[in-house]
Design a protein around this motif. Structure first.
Motif, PDB file in Angstrom:
ATOM      1  N   GLN A 119       1.224   3.828  18.982  1.00  0.00           N
ATOM      2  CA  GLN A 119       1.688   3.575  17.599  1.00  0.00           C
ATOM      3  C   GLN A 119       0.147   3.021  17.005  1.00  0.00           C
ATOM      4  O   GLN A 119      -0.291   2.454  17.341  1.00  0.00           O
ATOM      5  CB  GLN A 119       2.703   2.424  17.124  1.00  0.00           C
ATOM      6  CG  GLN A 119       4.152   2.729  17.790  1.00  0.00           C
ATOM      7  CD  GLN A 119       5.030   3.703  17.183  1.00  0.00           C
ATOM      8  OE1 GLN A 119       4.943   3.829  16.013  1.00  0.00           O
ATOM      9  NE2 GLN A 119       5.549   4.885  17.996  1.00  0.00           N
ATOM     10  N   THR A 120       0.295   3.861  15.631  1.00  0.00           N
ATOM     11  CA  THR A 120      -0.911   3.162  14.789  1.00  0.00           C
ATOM     12  C   THR A 120      -0.495   2.963  13.354  1.00  0.00           C
ATOM     13  O   THR A 120       0.123   3.964  12.950  1.00  0.00           O
ATOM     14  CB  THR A 120      -2.158   4.330  14.735  1.00  0.00           C
ATOM     15  OG1 THR A 120      -2.481   4.634  16.112  1.00  0.00           O
ATOM     16  CG2 THR A 120      -3.173   3.833  13.910  1.00  0.00           C
ATOM     17  N   ILE A 121      -0.466   1.658  12.849  1.00  0.00           N
ATOM     18  CA  ILE A 121      -0.376   1.295  11.615  1.00  0.00           C
ATOM     19  C   ILE A 121      -1.225   0.849  10.793  1.00  0.00           C
ATOM     20  O   ILE A 121      -2.273   0.349  11.250  1.00  0.00           O
ATOM     21  CB  ILE A 121       0.691   0.189  11.680  1.00  0.00           C
ATOM     22  CG1 ILE A 121       2.056   0.381  12.472  1.00  0.00           C
ATOM     23  CG2 ILE A 121       1.256  -0.268  10.296  1.00  0.00           C
ATOM     24  CD1 ILE A 121       1.872   0.239  14.046  1.00  0.00           C
ATOM     25  N   LEU A 122      -1.492   1.552   9.706  1.00  0.00           N
ATOM     26  CA  LEU A 122      -2.593   1.130   8.420  1.00  0.00           C
ATOM     27  C   LEU A 122      -1.764   0.320   7.504  1.00  0.00           C
ATOM     28  O   LEU A 122      -1.150   0.594   6.876  1.00  0.00           O
ATOM     29  CB  LEU A 122      -2.999   2.418   7.932  1.00  0.00           C
ATOM     30  CG  LEU A 122      -4.231   2.505   7.013  1.00  0.00           C
ATOM     31  CD1 LEU A 122      -5.449   1.833   7.792  1.00  0.00           C
ATOM     32  CD2 LEU A 122      -4.660   3.645   6.248  1.00  0.00           C
ATOM     33  N   LEU A 123      -2.322  -0.947   7.472  1.00  0.00           N
ATOM     34  CA  LEU A 123      -1.795  -2.034   6.788  1.00  0.00           C
ATOM     35  C   LEU A 123      -2.751  -2.174   5.566  1.00  0.00           C
ATOM     36  O   LEU A 123      -3.876  -2.482   5.570  1.00  0.00           O
ATOM     37  CB  LEU A 123      -1.726  -3.210   7.647  1.00  0.00           C
ATOM     38  CG  LEU A 123      -1.151  -4.405   6.678  1.00  0.00           C
ATOM     39  CD1 LEU A 123       0.358  -4.382   6.339  1.00  0.00           C
ATOM     40  CD2 LEU A 123      -1.242  -5.846   7.551  1.00  0.00           C
ATOM     41  N   VAL A 124      -2.193  -1.824   4.244  1.00  0.00           N
ATOM     42  CA  VAL A 124      -2.822  -1.567   3.123  1.00  0.00           C
ATOM     43  C   VAL A 124      -2.498  -2.656   2.070  1.00  0.00           C
ATOM     44  O   VAL A 124      -1.443  -2.837   1.838  1.00  0.00           O
ATOM     45  CB  VAL A 124      -2.653  -0.129   2.608  1.00  0.00           C
ATOM     46  CG1 VAL A 124      -3.696   0.251   1.291  1.00  0.00           C
ATOM     47  CG2 VAL A 124      -3.033   0.964   3.612  1.00  0.00           C
ATOM     48  N   GLY A 125      -3.442  -3.376   1.310  1.00  0.00           N
ATOM     49  CA  GLY A 125      -3.357  -3.948   0.588  1.00  0.00           C
ATOM     50  C   GLY A 125      -4.704  -4.482  -0.071  1.00  0.00           C
ATOM     51  O   GLY A 125      -5.508  -4.475   0.545  1.00  0.00           O
ATOM     52  N   GLU A 126      -4.527  -5.087  -1.426  1.00  0.00           N
ATOM     53  CA  GLU A 126      -5.777  -5.637  -2.034  1.00  0.00           C
ATOM     54  C   GLU A 126      -6.264  -6.890  -1.613  1.00  0.00           C
ATOM     55  O   GLU A 126      -5.619  -7.521  -0.780  1.00  0.00           O
ATOM     56  CB  GLU A 126      -5.643  -5.723  -3.740  1.00  0.00           C
ATOM     57  CG  GLU A 126      -4.434  -6.715  -3.857  1.00  0.00           C
ATOM     58  CD  GLU A 126      -4.101  -6.511  -5.325  1.00  0.00           C
ATOM     59  OE1 GLU A 126      -4.922  -6.871  -6.269  1.00  0.00           O
ATOM     60  OE2 GLU A 126      -2.911  -6.407  -5.514  1.00  0.00           O
ATOM     61  N   ALA A 127      -7.214  -7.425  -1.828  1.00  0.00           N
ATOM     62  CA  ALA A 127      -8.044  -8.712  -1.228  1.00  0.00           C
ATOM     63  C   ALA A 127      -7.053  -9.853  -1.682  1.00  0.00           C
ATOM     64  O   ALA A 127      -6.526  -9.873  -2.870  1.00  0.00           O
ATOM     65  CB  ALA A 127      -9.345  -8.915  -1.857  1.00  0.00           C
ATOM     66  N   GLY A 128      -6.917 -10.675  -0.763  1.00  0.00           N
ATOM     67  CA  GLY A 128      -6.014 -11.740  -0.947  1.00  0.00           C
ATOM     68  C   GLY A 128      -4.583 -11.537  -1.107  1.00  0.00           C
ATOM     69  O   GLY A 128      -3.798 -12.495  -1.197  1.00  0.00           O
ATOM     70  N   ILE A 129      -3.926 -10.259  -0.766  1.00  0.00           N
ATOM     71  CA  ILE A 129      -2.567  -9.797  -0.693  1.00  0.00           C
ATOM     72  C   ILE A 129      -1.657 -10.323   0.476  1.00  0.00           C
ATOM     73  O   ILE A 129      -0.472 -10.411   0.426  1.00  0.00           O
ATOM     74  CB  ILE A 129      -2.551  -8.505  -1.015  1.00  0.00           C
ATOM     75  CG1 ILE A 129      -0.913  -8.180  -1.512  1.00  0.00           C
ATOM     76  CG2 ILE A 129      -2.642  -7.691   0.384  1.00  0.00           C
ATOM     77  CD1 ILE A 129      -0.727  -8.552  -2.782  1.00  0.00           C
ATOM     78  N   GLY A 130      -2.710 -10.727   1.682  1.00  0.00           N
ATOM     79  CA  GLY A 130      -1.927 -11.254   2.639  1.00  0.00           C
ATOM     80  C   GLY A 130      -1.932 -10.362   4.018  1.00  0.00           C
ATOM     81  O   GLY A 130      -1.077 -10.498   4.899  1.00  0.00           O
ATOM     82  N   LYS A 131      -2.839  -9.508   4.120  1.00  0.00           N
ATOM     83  CA  LYS A 131      -2.812  -8.628   5.327  1.00  0.00           C
ATOM     84  C   LYS A 131      -3.077  -9.325   6.347  1.00  0.00           C
ATOM     85  O   LYS A 131      -2.411  -9.179   7.674  1.00  0.00           O
ATOM     86  CB  LYS A 131      -4.014  -7.586   5.051  1.00  0.00           C
ATOM     87  CG  LYS A 131      -3.870  -6.795   3.657  1.00  0.00           C
ATOM     88  CD  LYS A 131      -4.919  -5.595   3.798  1.00  0.00           C
ATOM     89  CE  LYS A 131      -6.237  -6.105   3.522  1.00  0.00           C
ATOM     90  NZ  LYS A 131      -6.394  -6.731   2.332  1.00  0.00           N
ATOM     91  N   SER A 132      -4.184 -10.331   6.601  1.00  0.00           N
ATOM     92  CA  SER A 132      -4.487 -10.936   7.691  1.00  0.00           C
ATOM     93  C   SER A 132      -3.331 -12.096   8.193  1.00  0.00           C
ATOM     94  O   SER A 132      -3.246 -12.202   9.143  1.00  0.00           O
ATOM     95  CB  SER A 132      -5.800 -11.914   7.494  1.00  0.00           C
ATOM     96  OG  SER A 132      -6.729 -10.967   7.188  1.00  0.00           O
TER      97      SER A 132
END
Length: 342
Positions: A119-132
């Motif tokens: 599986q490969t997931i691309l987690l997309v979001g603007e800076a500060g949105i909570g990706k990490s």
């Protein structure tokens, strides 16, 4: 660190600069007076911003000229080796808010990956949105499971440095002692490779880490062939590890990825579809369209939090007594971005 007033220009030519006045430059000058040659000294106001990114030594409280209160000073010893930017500033981490569905999807993908459906997931979001923050939650959830974890952290300062995230990860994985000699470091590389079922790539990995690999003989390869063989060796190491235990690969901030690491990523993506590998890649919107369009990639977009999510963060930060007017202001100004809310 603090507020200053920037005023008129002083000096002439190359020496011309703007005057900076206030308590902060005075504090900086006093801290400089504490420092011995070659030492960096900071105040508490700067220490708070550093998180866990540096090794600090407490120099105690000092009474400084021009300062009404005593000042606690710290010397900066060295930068800490961190797997991610988030790790360096995540002390006192709050519980995750409003991302249960996204975390559930990642866990479902992990269950599939463990059966050999890569599986490969691309987690997309603007800076500060909570990706990490979601990555951190996933890693915490999987702590009790047997698996191999590989983390790459891209950097805006090294987006032109070939394989920079890979080199940093390998250095951590090998676990070089600061005083280890060249041969000892090569021995460590061979041990690491043996865990993946191969030792053939020791010379390539050693050269990648800047070691003297003359004990293996000379590699008479063109730069292009050596680069291709190095990428192949890294890919085979990943697949070798997956044959022994499920592997979770996390690559953060792919919007700063260098071309060589991107080529490696795509190669691993194509080769790991029938292996026990899950790759989780974080990036900002409108970046890495090549990855987003890949048929084997699942795109997961993080949206901004609603009012209830913002209120939950504010409450957990101790904002229970805030008035409705102040809460409305916070919600309006932060626009549902968790980092801004904090």
């Amino acid at each position: 660190t603090g507020l200053v007033v920037v005023g008129d220009l002083i000096g002439e030519g190359a020496a011309q600069e703007e005057t900076v006045v206030g308590e902060t430059p005075n504090l900086a000058a006093r801290l400089q007076g504490i420092a011995v040659p070659g030492q960096v000294v900071i105040a508490e106001s700067t220490r708070r911003l550093l998180g866990a990114g540096f090794e600090l030594h407490d120099l105690g409280a000092h009474t400084l000229k021009g300062m009404a209160d005593s000042v606690t000073a710290f010397s900066v010893a060295c930068e800490r080796a961190m797997e991610s930017r988030f790790e360096a500033r995540s002390a006192g981490l709050l519980p995750m808010v409003g991302r249960d569905q996204e975390l559930e999807l990642l866990l479902e993908c992990w269950q599939q990956a463990k059966t050999g459906m890569g599986q490969t997931i691309l987690l997309v979001g603007e800076a500060g949105i909570g990706k990490s923050r979601i990555v951190h939650a996933l890693l915490d959830t999987l702590t009790s499971e047997t698996h191999t974890r590989i983390r790459y952290q891209c950097s805006p300062y090294h987006s032109d440095s070939a394989l920079w995230p890979v080199i940093q990860q390998l250095s951590r994985a090998v676990g070089f002692a600061a005083d280890a000699d060249n041969d000892t470091r090569l021995d460590h590389i061979e041990t690491m490779l043996a865990l993946a079922g191969s030792t053939d790539a020791a010379q390539l990995f050693g050269e990648l880490l800047g070691l003297d690999t003359s004990r293996y003989g000379v590699l008479n390869l063109s730069p292009q062939v050596k680069r291709a063989r190095t990428l192949e060796a890294i890919t085979l190491q990943l697949l070798g590890l997956a044959a022994k235990t499920p592997v979770l690969v996390v690559l953060e901030d792919a919007h700063w990825i260098d071309p060589s690491t991107m080529e490696l990523l795509l190669q691993c993506l194509d080769r790991s579809t029938d292996h026990r590998v899950m790759m989780l890649i974080t990036t900002r919107p409108d970046e890495q369209q090549q990855l987003a369009a890949h048929p084997n990639v699942t795109r997961l977009t993080l949206n901004r939090l609603g009012r209830s999510g913002v209120e939950a963060i504010v409450t957990r930060l101790g904002g229970r007594t805030l008035t409705a007017e102040v809460m409305d202001t916070i919600i309006a100004r932060t626009d549902g971005v968790p980092l801004y809310v904090e």
